[in-house]
Design an enzyme around this catalytic site. Structure first.
Site, mmCIF file in Angstrom:
data_model
loop_
_atom_site.group_PDB
_atom_site.id
_atom_site.type_symbol
_atom_site.label_atom_id
_atom_site.label_comp_id
_atom_site.label_asym_id
_atom_site.label_seq_id
_atom_site.Cartn_x
_atom_site.Cartn_y
_atom_site.Cartn_z
ATOM 1 N N ASP A 487 0.729 -1.048 0.021
ATOM 2 C CA ASP A 487 -0.082 -0.228 0.102
ATOM 3 C C ASP A 487 0.717 1.246 0.060
ATOM 4 O OD1 ASP A 487 -2.608 -0.901 -0.316
ATOM 5 O OD2 ASP A 487 -2.719 -0.954 2.179
HETATM 6 C C1 GLC Z 1 -1.637 -3.897 5.519
HETATM 7 C C2 GLC Z 1 -2.838 -3.798 4.530
HETATM 8 C C3 GLC Z 1 -2.601 -4.623 3.488
HETATM 9 C C4 GLC Z 1 -1.457 -4.342 2.760
HETATM 10 C C5 GLC Z 1 -0.007 -4.315 3.544
HETATM 11 C C6 GLC Z 1 1.077 -3.837 2.930
HETATM 12 O O1 GLC Z 1 -1.259 -5.103 5.878
HETATM 13 O O2 GLC Z 1 -3.855 -4.310 5.393
HETATM 14 O O3 GLC Z 1 -3.632 -4.492 2.491
HETATM 15 O O4 GLC Z 1 -1.245 -5.168 1.732
HETATM 16 O O5 GLC Z 1 -0.431 -3.676 4.728
HETATM 17 O O6 GLC Z 1 1.152 -2.469 2.816
HETATM 18 C C1 GLC Z 2 -1.369 -0.396 5.141
HETATM 19 C C2 GLC Z 2 0.188 -0.150 5.522
HETATM 20 C C3 GLC Z 2 0.301 0.887 6.175
HETATM 21 C C4 GLC Z 2 -0.405 2.193 5.600
HETATM 22 C C5 GLC Z 2 -1.890 1.799 5.325
HETATM 23 C C6 GLC Z 2 -2.643 2.888 4.893
HETATM 24 O O1 GLC Z 2 -2.063 -0.935 6.416
HETATM 25 O O2 GLC Z 2 0.794 -1.423 6.172
HETATM 26 O O3 GLC Z 2 1.815 1.220 6.539
HETATM 27 O O4 GLC Z 2 -0.245 3.029 6.525
HETATM 28 O O5 GLC Z 2 -1.785 0.655 4.701
HETATM 29 O O6 GLC Z 2 -4.182 2.811 5.028
#
Ligand code: GLC
Ligand code: GLC
Length: 814
Positions: A487
C-alpha cells in the site's frame, strides 16, 4: 523474559503478571457479537461493525493505556477497602493474578485480602450477548461482608460520532431500568430499533446509569465514588454519559464461594413492535426478557461455555499435526487457526492498533484471509467470496475496502489498487480446492451491488484477469495504479502536502509505473484460471490463460530481472525500483517471494539466485526485511514507503505478511531447512522468551517487527489483524508440511528439515479424514505415498469411494 506460559492442554495462554509490555488482548465472539478484551479486562464490544454499532465505549491511545472495559470491583464493607480482581483499574497489589486467554473466552482474576475472584467472559454461540461469570470465594477464617460492583460505559452506537460530536451526544443518552436490568436506548425513540442491556443474576442493592454518578466529579475508573462510598444513587441517565453498574451485597462464610452472572447484550425489535404499550416510548421487552432470563442461570451459562469449547475442538480437529517442533505444533493446532478466525471476522477493523472506526473489510485482505479460514467453515468463506465479488466494478477493478454492515464498497478509499482483482481469483481457487464445490462459479453476482448487473462468479474472475491485461505498461508489465500489495509504494502519488492521504492521492497518472509483483501475482492467478477453465471444459480459455502466464513469465525474466534478484517495479519515469541501480531500496522481498512462489525462474537458476539474495541481504535474526537499504529520506516519487523512519513498517521492517511467501518459495526449491528456519524466526511462540523485546502477544502474529535499521529492532507492532496469520498457516500446513489442497484431491508433498525423522497429521478434507504418517528415510524430498496400503501415483491422494470416511496415508521421504 516471559509474562506467562502456554497451556497447550487447555488451549490457553496464561498471563501471570498484569503489567505486560502492552495490553495483551483476546477476542470474544466469533459471529455477529464481537469484542476485544485485554488481560486486565479492558476493551469493548460491538455488533458486527466496530464503527457503526459500538456497544461499549473505549478510548484508544489512552493514558494510562487500556483504561475502560468490563470491570468488576469488590469492596470489603467492613474495612471499606476496594479493589479490582483484574488488577486494572485500581491496580492494587493483587496475589495470584492470572488471565487465561482461551479460544473465544478469557478468565481473569486474582486474590486480594483473602478473597479470590475470577471472571469468565465469553459470547455464547448464536447469541448477541456476552456473559461474565464472576466467582468469589472467601479464603479468610472469618465471614466476609462484601459489595460487588459491575461497570461498563455505553457507547452511543456510532463510535466515530461518539468520540467527536459532543454538542449533540450529551443530550441524547437514554436508559431504562427494570427488574435490575439496565437498558441503554439512546436514539431508540427515533430511527434505531436496537438497544443494549446489562443484567445481573443476583438481587441488586443499587445501580448507576449515569457515569458522573458512578465516578464522581473529577474521578476516574481507579477510584469511583460509588465504590468508595459503597453505595449507589440509582441514577437514571438523561443525556451526558449512559453507564451500567450494579451493586450486589455478598456475605460469604469462610471457604464459601458464590457465582454472579452478568449478561451484556444487544437486541433488535421489529420496527412495528418497538414500544410497549404501543404509542409509549418504553422498550417492548417481550422478546429480550426470555434471552436474559436464560443466560442469567449458571447452568445455562455453563452449557453455553461447554458448547463454545466443543465448537473450537471440532474446528481445530480439522487439521492437527504432531511434529518434532513444539512451536509449530502449538501454532498450527491452536493459535494460528484461532487468529485466522479473527482476521476473517474483523479483517483489519478492530484491535488494539485498529480503532474500529477506520478501515472496513479490505478486498485484498479478505481474499487472502480465506487461505487460513476456508477449511474451517467453508460455507462462511463462500458467502464472503460472493460478498466481495459483489463489490467488484464492471471494469474488473475493485473497491479497496467495503463496509461489513452495508456490504457496499467504500467510496472514500475508492479503487485503483491494481493488484486487488487478482486476489479474488486466489481466494476462489482456495475455496474450490478445499471444497470441490464448483457450483460457486455459476452463482449470479452483481457488479458494484447494482441489481440487474448479475453475472456468474466465473465471469467476475475473468474480468479480474482482464483488468490487468488491459493495463500494461511500457515493458508489458502490469501498471501499478495507486499501489499494489504494498500500500505504501505509491508511484503515481507525488504528494508534498502534509497530511494528504497517500492512499487516495494521484497527482501524476502516467501509464508508466509498473509492478513486477503484480506480474508474479498474475502468473499465480493465471495458472489457477487455466486449471479452472480446463475443469469447466473450456479448453480454449485454458490455453489462453496458460499463454498469458507464459508471456508474463518471459517479461518478468526479461524486464523484471536485475541480475541477482527480481526488480520491484518501474517508477513514473520508467526507472527501476528495487535494483542495484538504486541508491536505496535495492532489493525488495515481495517480487522474490511472489515470483518464485509462482514458479518463475525455477528452470534457469533465477529462482534460487533470488532466494540466495534474500538470505544474504534481507534475512535477519527476527525475520526477513521488506527491503534494503532502507530509505533514509522522503522520496516524492516513491510515496508512503519512504515516509516511515528506517526499520519500521514498509520501510524495511520485517513485514511479517511477506515472510511466508519466501517460506513457500524455499519449499518449492526443496529447501526444507531454510523454510522452517524462516518460519521459526517470526513464529510468536518461538519468540515468547523475547517478550520484553517483542512486546506484543506471544500467541499471535503481529504485522511487523522492527528491523535492524530501527533502534528497537525486534519489537513487534500491530498484532492480530494481519494477513500474516493466513499466509503463515498456509505456508506451514500446505507447503512445509506439504498437506496441500488441490482441485482433484489432497496432495501431500512435505519439504521438511533434514533433521526431522517425520511427523504425523490428521486432515479432514471434503468429508474424509486423512491420517497421515510421514517418515524420512533419506535426506532428499522425494515423496512416496501409500493410501490404505496401495501405492499412489503422483502426489495427489484422490477421494476414496463414497461412504468411506477415513484414509490412512503413509508417506516416505527419501
Ligand atoms: C496492510 C494492509 C494490506 C497491505 C499491507 C502492505 O497489512 O492491510 O492490505 O497489503 O499492509 O502494505
Ligand atoms: C497499510 C500499510 C500502512 C499504511 C496503510 C494505509 O496498512 O501497512 O503502512 O499506512 O496501509 O492505509
Amino acid at each position: 523474559m516471559r509474562y506467562g506460559h502456554f497451556d497447550d492442554v487447555q488451549r490457553e495462554y496464561v498471563i501471570t503478571r498484569p503489567d505486560t509490555p502492552l495490553p495483551w488482548i483476546n477476542y470474544l465472539g466469533c459471529e455477529s457479537y464481537l469484542g476485544i478484551i485485554s488481560n486486565t479486562a479492558g476493551g469493548y464490544s460491538f455488533y458486527r461493525d466496530a464503527r457503526l454499532r459500538r456497544i461499549t465505549r473505549y478510548r484508544y491511545n489512552n493514558v494510562p493505556v487500556d483504561l475502560g472495559g468490563r470491570y468488576v470491583y469488590l469492596r470489603d464493607d467492613e474495612s471499606r477497602e476496594f479493589w479490582s480482581p483484574s488488577w486494572q483499574p485500581t491496580q492494587n497489589e493483587v496475589e495470584d493474578y492470572s488471565c487465561r486467554h482461551g479460544l473465544g473466552y478469557s478468565i481473569i482474576g486474582s486474590r486480594y485480602a483473602g478473597i479470590e475472584a475470577h471472571t469468565r467472559y465469553f459470547v455464547p454461540l448464536g447469541e448477541n450477548l456476552e456473559i461474565w461469570q464472576l466467582t468469589v470465594s472467601n479464603r479468610r477464617r472469618s465471614r466476609a461482608n462484601l459489595s460487588v460492583f459491575s461497570a461498563i460505559e455505553f457507547c452511543l452506537w456510532d463510535a466515530q460520532d461518539d468520540a467527536t460530536n459532543y454538542q449533540r451526544n450529551f443530550s441524547i443518552g437514554e436508559v431504562e431500568v427494570e427488574g435490575g436490568v439496565i437498558y441503554h436506548k439512546s436514539e431508540y425513540r427515533e430511527r434505531r430499533n436496537h438497544f443494549a442491556y446489562f443484567a445481573c443474576s443476583a438481587e441488586i442493592a443499587g445501580f448507576e446509569t449515569q457515569r458522573e454518578n458512578f465516578m464522581g466529579p473529577y474521578r476516574g475508573w481507579e477510584r469511583p465514588q460509588a465504590v468508595e462510598r459503597g453505595c449507589c444513587s440509582n441514577s437514571i441517565a438523561h443525556g451526558w454519559a449512559p453507564f451500567g453498574s450494579h451493586r450486589v451485597k455478598l456475605t460469604l462464610e469462610p471457604e464459601e464461594s458464590r457465582q454472579i452472572v452478568f449478561v451484556l447484550g444487544y437486541h433488535e425489535n421489529p420496527r412495528d413492535r418497538k414500544f410497549d404499550p404501543a404509542g409509549s416510548l418504553t422498550i417492548d421487552k417481550s422478546t429480550v426478557k426470555p434471552v436474559i432470563a436464560r443466560y442469567l442461570q449458571t447452568s445455562n451459562a455453563n452449557a453455553a461455555f461447554d458448547a463454545l469449547r466443543s465448537y473450537w475442538s471440532n474446528l481445530l480437529a480439522l487439521c492437527r499435526v504432531e511434529t518434532p517442533d513444539v512451536h509449530t505444533n502449538r501454532m498450527v493446532n491452536i493459535w494460528n487457526p484461532y487468529q485466522c478466525m479473527a482476521t476473517f471476522n474483523l479483517s483489519r477493523s478492530a484491535s488494539l492498533f485498529e480503532s474500529g472506526i477506520g478501515r472496513g473489510l479490505g478486498f485484498r485482505d479478505s481474499n487472502q484471509d480465506l487461505l487460513g479460514f476456508v477449511h474451517m467453515i467453508p460455507q462462511r468463506a463462500r458467502q464472503r467470496i460472493l460478498d466481495l465479488a459483489a463489490t467488484q466494478l464492471s471494469s474488473g477493478g475493485a473497491y479497496h475496502q467495503f463496509q461489513p454492515l452495508t456490504k457496499r464498497g467504500n467510496n472514500e478509499i475508492g479503487g485503483g489498487f491494481n493488484d486487488d482483482p487478482h486476489w479474488l481469483i486466489i481466494g476462489v481457487a482456495a475455496y474450490l480446492k478445499e471444497t470441490g464445490d464448483w457450483s460457486i462459479l455459476d452463482e449470479p453476482v452483481p457488479f458494484d451491488n447494482q441489481p440487474g448487473s448479475e453475472e456468474p462468479l466465473y465471469e467476475h474472475l475473468q474480468r479480474s484477469f482482464a483488468y490487468t491485461l488491459e493495463r500494461l505498461g511500457p515493458h508489458g508489465l502490469p501498471l501499478i495504479g495507486r499501489a499494489d500489495w504494498n500500500d505504501c509504494l505509491n508511484l503515481n502519488c507525488f504528494s508534498d502536502e502534509p497530511g494528504q492521504s497517500f492512499q487516495t492521492t494521484t497527482n501524476q497518472e502516467g501509464n508508466v509505473a509498473e509492478s513486477v509483483f503484480i506480474a508474479g501475482l498474475l502468473v499465480v492467478a493465471g495458472r489457477e484460471m487455466a486449471e479452472i477453465a480446463c475443469r469447466r471444459g473450456l479448453q480454449n480459455e485454458a490455453d489462453f490463460y496458460a499463454g498469458q502466464v507464459l508471456r508474463m513469465e518471459q517479461r518478468i525474466c526479461e524486464h523484471g530481472w536485475d541480475g541477482e534478484w527480481f526488480r520491484r517495479a518501474y517508477d513514473h519515469f520508467g526507472n527501476p525500483v528495487g535494483s542495484k541501480e538504486c541508491a536505496e531500496g535495492q532489493i525488495f522481498i515481495e517480487p522474490q517471494g511472489m515470483c518464485v512462489l509462482a514458479g518463475v525462474g525455477l528452470g534457469d537458476g533465477k529462482a534460487s539466485q533470488a532466494l540466495e539474495s534474500v538470505h544474504e541481504r534481507l534475512a535477519c535474526e527476527h525475520g526477513i526485511r521488506l527491503q534494503q537499504p532502507a530509505y533514509s529520506q522522503y522520496y516524492l516519487h516513491l510515496g508512503e514507503i519512504s515516509s516511515y523512519p528506517p526499520g519500521y513498517k514498509e520501510n524495511s521492517a520485517i513485514f511479517c505478511h511477506t515472510n511466508p511467501w519466501v517460506m513457500i518459495a524455499e519449499s518449492r526449491l526443496g529447501h526444507g531447512d531454510r523454510a522452517l528456519d524462516y518460519y521459526l524466526r517470526i513464529n510468536p511462540s518461538a519468540r515468547e522468551e523475547l517478550s520484553d523485546l517483542h512486546r506484543c502477544e506471544p500467541y499471535v502474529y503481529a504485522q511487523m517487527i522492527a528491523g535492524p535499521d530501527a533502534v528497537d529492532c525486534g519489537t513487534a507492532k500491530n498484532s492480530w489483524l494481519t494477513g500474516t496469520a493466513a499466509w503463515n498457516y498456509f505456508a506451514i500446513t500446505q507447503w512445509i508440511l506439504g498437506i496441500r489442497t488441490s482441485y482433484d484431491g489432497l496432495q501431500i508433498a512435505p519439504v521438511i528439515p533434514s533433521s526431522w525423522r517425520g511427523f504425523k497429521a490428521t486432515r479432514r478434507f471434503r468429508g474424509v479424514t486423512y491420517h497421515i504418517d510421514v517418515r524420512r528415510e533419506g535426506r532428499g524430498n522425494c515423496v512416496e505415498l501409500r493410501a490404505d496400503g496401495c501405492a499412489v501415483r503422483g502426489a495427489v491422494v484422490l477421494p476414496p469411494p463414497a461412504g468411506q470416511s477415513e484414509v490412512r496415508v503413509e508417506v516416505t521421504i527419501r
